[in-house]
Design an enzyme around this catalytic site. Structure first.
Site, short mmCIF file in Angstrom:
data_model
loop_
_atom_site.label_atom_id
_atom_site.label_comp_id
_atom_site.label_asym_id
_atom_site.label_seq_id
_atom_site.Cartn_x
_atom_site.Cartn_y
_atom_site.Cartn_z
N TYR A 61 15.14 3.28 3.42
CA TYR A 61 16.25 2.41 3.76
C TYR A 61 17.12 2.20 2.53
O TYR A 61 16.77 1.43 1.64
CB TYR A 61 15.75 1.07 4.30
N HIS A 128 5.79 6.89 7.63
CA HIS A 128 6.98 6.62 8.43
C HIS A 128 7.19 7.67 9.52
O HIS A 128 7.52 7.34 10.66
CB HIS A 128 8.20 6.59 7.49
N SER A 207 12.74 -1.99 17.11
CA SER A 207 13.89 -1.97 18.03
C SER A 207 13.56 -2.58 19.39
O SER A 207 13.87 -2.02 20.44
CB SER A 207 14.42 -0.54 18.21
N PRO A 208 12.91 -3.77 19.41
CA PRO A 208 12.55 -4.39 20.69
C PRO A 208 13.77 -4.87 21.47
O PRO A 208 13.66 -5.19 22.65
CB PRO A 208 11.67 -5.57 20.26
N LEU A 209 14.93 -4.90 20.80
CA LEU A 209 16.17 -5.29 21.47
C LEU A 209 17.08 -4.08 21.72
O LEU A 209 18.28 -4.21 21.88
CB LEU A 209 16.91 -6.35 20.65
N ARG A 211 18.10 -1.66 19.79
CA ARG A 211 19.11 -1.47 18.73
C ARG A 211 20.37 -2.28 18.99
O ARG A 211 21.48 -1.86 18.68
CB ARG A 211 19.45 0.02 18.58
N GLY A 217 24.85 -5.74 25.09
CA GLY A 217 25.31 -4.87 26.15
C GLY A 217 26.27 -3.82 25.65
O GLY A 217 26.35 -3.53 24.45
#
Length: 343
Positions: A61, A128, A207-209, A211, A217
């Site tokens: 990162y 990773h 990334s539970p949302l 991304r 939305g």
């Protein structure tokens, strides 16, 4: 501020963490330009004061700059309050990105991360991505040595297949497997999640949302800058987003009835997958962090879970999660040890 995030046991090797972590990638990398350092340090420390203790980063990162940021934020009295997780294996310093899991690289990467983080021991160290040229047993052998030397406490894998997980776990017990898991990424449920549970390995959901899709939305694409890697992800392309927007609309309707935000509903769904699952939503804003913590208070009935899962399944989402799936668990098999020849 009193801690509001409960603790959980991650895996069966003794690691305890907050039941929700913080993914730190977007602060420095991938989702646009790096954010102001002082703001991110304040965000990280606010998370600690709110009870979040698991912080997730990687040497790629930046590269490297996210680890440096965490090192600055978590020094001088903060370090002992947290569990630091970082990763190695994606070498993107140089003319081309490569995946490496050879022993010399594993050791050098660990030493580099320790220095950048300003610590003498990494709490949870992940591979990773899996180097398909090197038997997983060889990579794990070097990680086992690093545990014995006190440089890392616990070992994890990210984006590994079920067979790779089994082979790795036989060399040294894995504490966690990190995988992408959300309402719109559910293919891990068939084989990888059951394998982790059979072996007593904790599950860290990144990334539970979706991304950001399950937070904002289709309008999220309007905020993408030229540095935002999500522009290349198939699910965010116009032709697929036109279809996928209906998923967000339906999730939003259910959230409104529950009196929570779509993001909180989506995150609550991940929390309800089991007590062995720790999601690590990322954010660069304190208000979003507070909202994500609020998802822990959203309780879903079995009927509500079933309805969400009927609306959003692997078959209802258009577009792959990456432009290429070559470096994911679907392509993470490594050769047998008998074929390994050390260079």
């Amino acid at each position: 501020m009193a801690a509001v995030v409960p603790r959980m046991k991650l895996g069966s090797q003794g690691l305890e963490v907050s039941s929700q972590g913080l993914g730190c990638m977007g602060m420095s990398f991938s989702y646009g330009a790096p954010k102001p350092e002082e703001d991110m340090i304040n965000l990280i420390r606010h998370a600690v004061c709110s009870g979040i203790t698991l912080f997730d980063t990687s040497d790629m990162y930046g590269p490297h700059t996210n680890e440096v940021l965490l090192g600055k934020a978590l020094k001088e009295g903060w370090r002992e309050k947290v569990e630091l997780a970082t990763k190695f294996g994606i070498n993107n310093v140089g003319p081309k990105m490569e995946i490496r899991g050879d022993p010399a690289y594993v050791r050098a990467a660990c030493e580099g991360s320790l220095k950048r983080l300003g610590i003498d021991c990494i709490d949870l160290y992940y591979q990773h991505r899996i180097d398909t040229k090197v038997p997983i047993e060889i990579t794990m052998g070097e990680l086992k040595k690093l545990v014995e030397e006190g440089k890392i406490k616990y070992i994890g894998l990210s984006e590994a297949s079920a067979s790779t997980i089994r082979r790795a776990h036989a060399v040294h017990p894995l504490t966690a497997v990190q995988l992408e898991w959300s309402l719109w990424t559910r293919d891990v449920e068939a084989e990888i999640v059951p394998t982790c549970r059979e072996l007593g390995i904790g599950i860290v959901a990144y990334s539970p949302l979706g991304r950001g899709f399950l937070s904002y939305g289709p309008k999220i694409v309007e905020s993408f800058t030229k540095e935002d890697r999500r522009q290349s992800f198939p699910r965010f392309r116009p032709e697929n987003m036109e279809h996928n927007k209906h998923i967000f609309e339906q999730v939003s309707e259910i959230a409104a009835k529950k009196g929570c935000t779509p993001a909180q509903l989506a995150l609550a769904w991940v929390h309800h997958q089991g007590q062995d699952v720790c999601p690590i939503p990322g954010t660069t804003k304190i208000e979003n962090l507070n909202q994500n913590i609020g998802a822990l208070s959203v309780k879903l009935t079995s009927e509500e879970m079933a309805k969400l899962e009927s609306l959003v399944s692997e078959n209802t989402v258009k577009g792959d999660r990456y432009a290429s799936l070559s470096s994911t668990w679907k392509n993470s098999e490594t050769p047998p040890v008998s074929l390994w020849k050390a260079e």
